[in-house]
Design a protein around this motif. Structure first.
Motif, PDB file in Angstrom:
ATOM      1  N   SER A  35     -81.214  20.321 -41.498  1.00 43.12           N
ATOM      2  CA  SER A  35     -80.630  20.956 -42.686  1.00 43.12           C
ATOM      3  C   SER A  35     -81.075  22.405 -42.811  1.00 43.12           C
ATOM      4  N   HIS A 109     -72.793  19.081 -41.359  1.00 47.16           N
ATOM      5  CA  HIS A 109     -73.879  18.101 -41.275  1.00 47.16           C
ATOM      6  C   HIS A 109     -73.274  16.726 -40.991  1.00 47.16           C
ATOM      7  N   VAL A 112     -72.956  14.048 -43.931  1.00 46.80           N
ATOM      8  CA  VAL A 112     -72.200  14.300 -45.167  1.00 46.80           C
ATOM      9  C   VAL A 112     -70.949  13.420 -45.191  1.00 46.80           C
ATOM     10  N   ASN A 116     -66.592  15.263 -48.540  1.00 50.60           N
ATOM     11  CA  ASN A 116     -67.413  16.419 -48.962  1.00 50.60           C
ATOM     12  C   ASN A 116     -67.638  17.431 -47.842  1.00 50.60           C
ATOM     13  N   ARG A 119     -66.775  21.260 -48.511  1.00 48.40           N
ATOM     14  CA  ARG A 119     -67.605  21.856 -49.575  1.00 48.40           C
ATOM     15  C   ARG A 119     -69.063  21.969 -49.114  1.00 48.40           C
ATOM     16  N   ALA A 120     -69.517  20.946 -48.393  1.00 49.43           N
ATOM     17  CA  ALA A 120     -70.904  20.994 -47.893  1.00 49.43           C
ATOM     18  C   ALA A 120     -71.080  22.141 -46.904  1.00 49.43           C
ATOM     19  N   ILE A 122     -69.500  24.943 -47.002  1.00 48.98           N
ATOM     20  CA  ILE A 122     -69.578  26.167 -47.822  1.00 48.98           C
ATOM     21  C   ILE A 122     -70.985  26.313 -48.403  1.00 48.98           C
ATOM     22  N   LEU A 123     -71.517  25.192 -48.865  1.00 39.79           N
ATOM     23  CA  LEU A 123     -72.869  25.213 -49.439  1.00 39.79           C
ATOM     24  C   LEU A 123     -73.908  25.611 -48.392  1.00 39.79           C
ATOM     25  N   PHE A 124     -73.790  25.025 -47.199  1.00 39.43           N
ATOM     26  CA  PHE A 124     -74.740  25.371 -46.121  1.00 39.43           C
ATOM     27  C   PHE A 124     -74.606  26.850 -45.748  1.00 39.43           C
ATOM     28  N   PHE A 138     -84.707  24.192 -51.799  1.00 41.50           N
ATOM     29  CA  PHE A 138     -83.396  23.618 -52.123  1.00 41.50           C
ATOM     30  C   PHE A 138     -83.046  22.483 -51.146  1.00 41.50           C
ATOM     31  N   GLY A 170     -79.020  27.737 -56.791  1.00 40.48           N
ATOM     32  CA  GLY A 170     -77.835  27.272 -57.520  1.00 40.48           C
ATOM     33  C   GLY A 170     -77.057  28.448 -58.062  1.00 40.48           C
ATOM     34  N   CYS A 173     -75.482  30.407 -55.199  1.00 40.44           N
ATOM     35  CA  CYS A 173     -74.307  29.707 -54.658  1.00 40.44           C
ATOM     36  C   CYS A 173     -73.108  29.900 -55.583  1.00 40.44           C
ATOM     37  N   LYS A 174     -73.372  29.860 -56.887  1.00 46.53           N
ATOM     38  CA  LYS A 174     -72.280  30.049 -57.841  1.00 46.53           C
ATOM     39  C   LYS A 174     -71.689  31.445 -57.695  1.00 46.53           C
TER      40      LYS A 174
ATOM     41  N   TRP B   8     -65.043  23.264 -59.316  1.00 46.88           N
ATOM     42  CA  TRP B   8     -65.142  23.424 -57.863  1.00 46.88           C
ATOM     43  C   TRP B   8     -66.575  23.778 -57.468  1.00 46.88           C
ATOM     44  N   ILE B   9     -67.160  24.686 -58.247  1.00 47.87           N
ATOM     45  CA  ILE B   9     -68.552  25.104 -57.973  1.00 47.87           C
ATOM     46  C   ILE B   9     -69.488  23.903 -58.099  1.00 47.87           C
ATOM     47  N   THR B  12     -69.127  21.629 -55.254  1.00 49.12           N
ATOM     48  CA  THR B  12     -69.751  22.192 -54.041  1.00 49.12           C
ATOM     49  C   THR B  12     -71.264  22.002 -54.075  1.00 49.12           C
ATOM     50  N   LEU B  13     -71.823  22.278 -55.250  1.00 48.16           N
ATOM     51  CA  LEU B  13     -73.283  22.139 -55.368  1.00 48.16           C
ATOM     52  C   LEU B  13     -73.751  20.693 -55.235  1.00 48.16           C
ATOM     53  N   SER B  15     -72.179  18.495 -53.362  1.00 50.22           N
ATOM     54  CA  SER B  15     -71.551  17.908 -52.166  1.00 50.22           C
ATOM     55  C   SER B  15     -72.554  17.249 -51.221  1.00 50.22           C
ATOM     56  N   LEU B  16     -73.839  17.538 -51.406  1.00 52.44           N
ATOM     57  CA  LEU B  16     -74.843  16.922 -50.520  1.00 52.44           C
ATOM     58  C   LEU B  16     -75.385  15.608 -51.084  1.00 52.44           C
ATOM     59  N   GLY B  18     -75.699  11.865 -51.790  1.00 51.42           N
ATOM     60  CA  GLY B  18     -75.311  10.710 -50.974  1.00 51.42           C
ATOM     61  C   GLY B  18     -75.320  11.017 -49.484  1.00 51.42           C
ATOM     62  N   LEU B  19     -76.024  12.064 -49.139  1.00 47.55           N
ATOM     63  CA  LEU B  19     -76.135  12.461 -47.718  1.00 47.55           C
ATOM     64  C   LEU B  19     -76.827  11.351 -46.909  1.00 47.55           C
ATOM     65  N   GLN B  20     -76.227  10.978 -45.811  1.00 45.71           N
ATOM     66  CA  GLN B  20     -76.819   9.941 -44.955  1.00 45.71           C
ATOM     67  C   GLN B  20     -77.782  10.581 -43.960  1.00 45.71           C
TER      68      GLN B  20
END
Lengths: 176, 106
Positions: A35, A109, A112, A116, A119-120, A122-124, A138, A170, A173-174, B8-9, B12-13, B15-16, B18-20
């Motif tokens: 990660s 990832h 995930v 998702n 979106r994930a 984008i977050l990464f 984080f 956070g 990211c916003k 949406w934000i 996105t925040l 979105s992780l 439940g990550l396996q």
């Protein structure tokens, strides 16, 4: 083996105990560095380096924190070291196109959920823009599910620092 | 529009969630053990010329010190006998006398 017996065996150079330690902590270490580094090859390398460091430094482990916390600390440090090396390499990259290509590659990832994925990614991507300590805090919170107190121990900072380290990403990211 | 953006934000925040966990690569332990056995204790090897140069430097330093000590001692003896022809003879090391005897200059 309970944790203290495992530590004693490790300190005595028992390779079977070390194999047990690797099997127990391998997934945790690999996922943490994956990660943070957002690259499977780099993550495998950092995971190996983490366990080599554990093997070589187990005698210095005093038992003030849990063994898993200590291993997390080493893993994060190895991942951040790899990130620093990578950014130095990027700076030295001859062509700007190549540097842009490296940065543009999105990270998906494998853990995930399918819905998702985008979106994930984008977050990464947004996480890449953060300072390393914020990125580490984080990531440990969101991907490893560590509590603020555990993160404080891993990063060796105060609890209030962890709170600010996690709130800031956070906001960033916003904005992005 | 703003609500959609906010949603949406937030998505996105989160979105992780439940990550396996991904299983660590196969053969990790073997790779680690290979790395551990490859790490050899560091040896500091001095090259021949550097060692000879260091030895020569040391000998030169000892020689110069010895020469200075003897030469200075002879000079001092001479100056002592010149300055105080009838004075008390101390008979000690002139170098020691110079450093530790009460100074006459002041």
């Amino acid at each position: 083996l309970d944790e203290s017996s495992l530590i004693q065996a490790l300190k005595g150079g028992d390779t079977t105990a070390f194999a047990t330690l690797v099997s127990v902590h391998a997934d945790r270490v690999y996922n943490t560095v994956l990660s943070l580094l957002q690259n499977s090859e780099d993550a495998e390398d950092a995971a190996q380096e983490t366990f080599v460091a554990v093997y070589q430094n187990i005698k210095t482990f005093r038992g003030d924190a849990q063994l898993s916390t200590w291993i997390y600390r080493i893993a994060v440090s190895k991942a951040l070291e790899a990130l620093r090396k990578k950014s130095r390499r990027k700076e030295r990259t001859a062509t700007e196109d190549e540097a842009a290509r490296i940065e543009a590659a999105p990270f998906h990832h494998p853990g995930v959920a399918l819905q998702n994925k985008e979106r994930a990614a984008i977050l990464f991507r947004a996480l890449q823009t953060l300072p390393h300590n914020q990125r580490a805090a984080f990531t440990l919170h969101k991907t490893e599910g560590l509590s603020y107190a555990e993160i404080a121990q891993v990063l060796d900072v105060s609890l209030s620092s962890v709170e600010s380290l996690i709130i800031a990403p956070g906001r960033a990211c916003k904005k992005s | 529009m703003q609500d959609e953006q906010k949603a949406w934000i937030e998505e996105t925040l989160t979105s992780l969630e439940g990550l396996q966990r991904v299983p660590a690569p196969a053969g990790l332990y073997v790779h680690i053990m290979t790395r551990i056995s490859a790490v050899k204790p560091k040896r500091v090897a001095l090259r021949g010329p550097i060692m000879w140069l260091a030895a020569a430097g040391f000998l030169l330093l000892v020689g110069l010190n010895g020469y200075a000590l003897l030469h200075h001692g002879a000079d001092k003896e001479l100056s002592h006998s010149d300055a105080r022809p009838d004075g008390p003879q101390r008979g000690g090391n002139p170098l020691v006398e110079e450093y530790f005897a009460p100074t006459s200059i002041l």
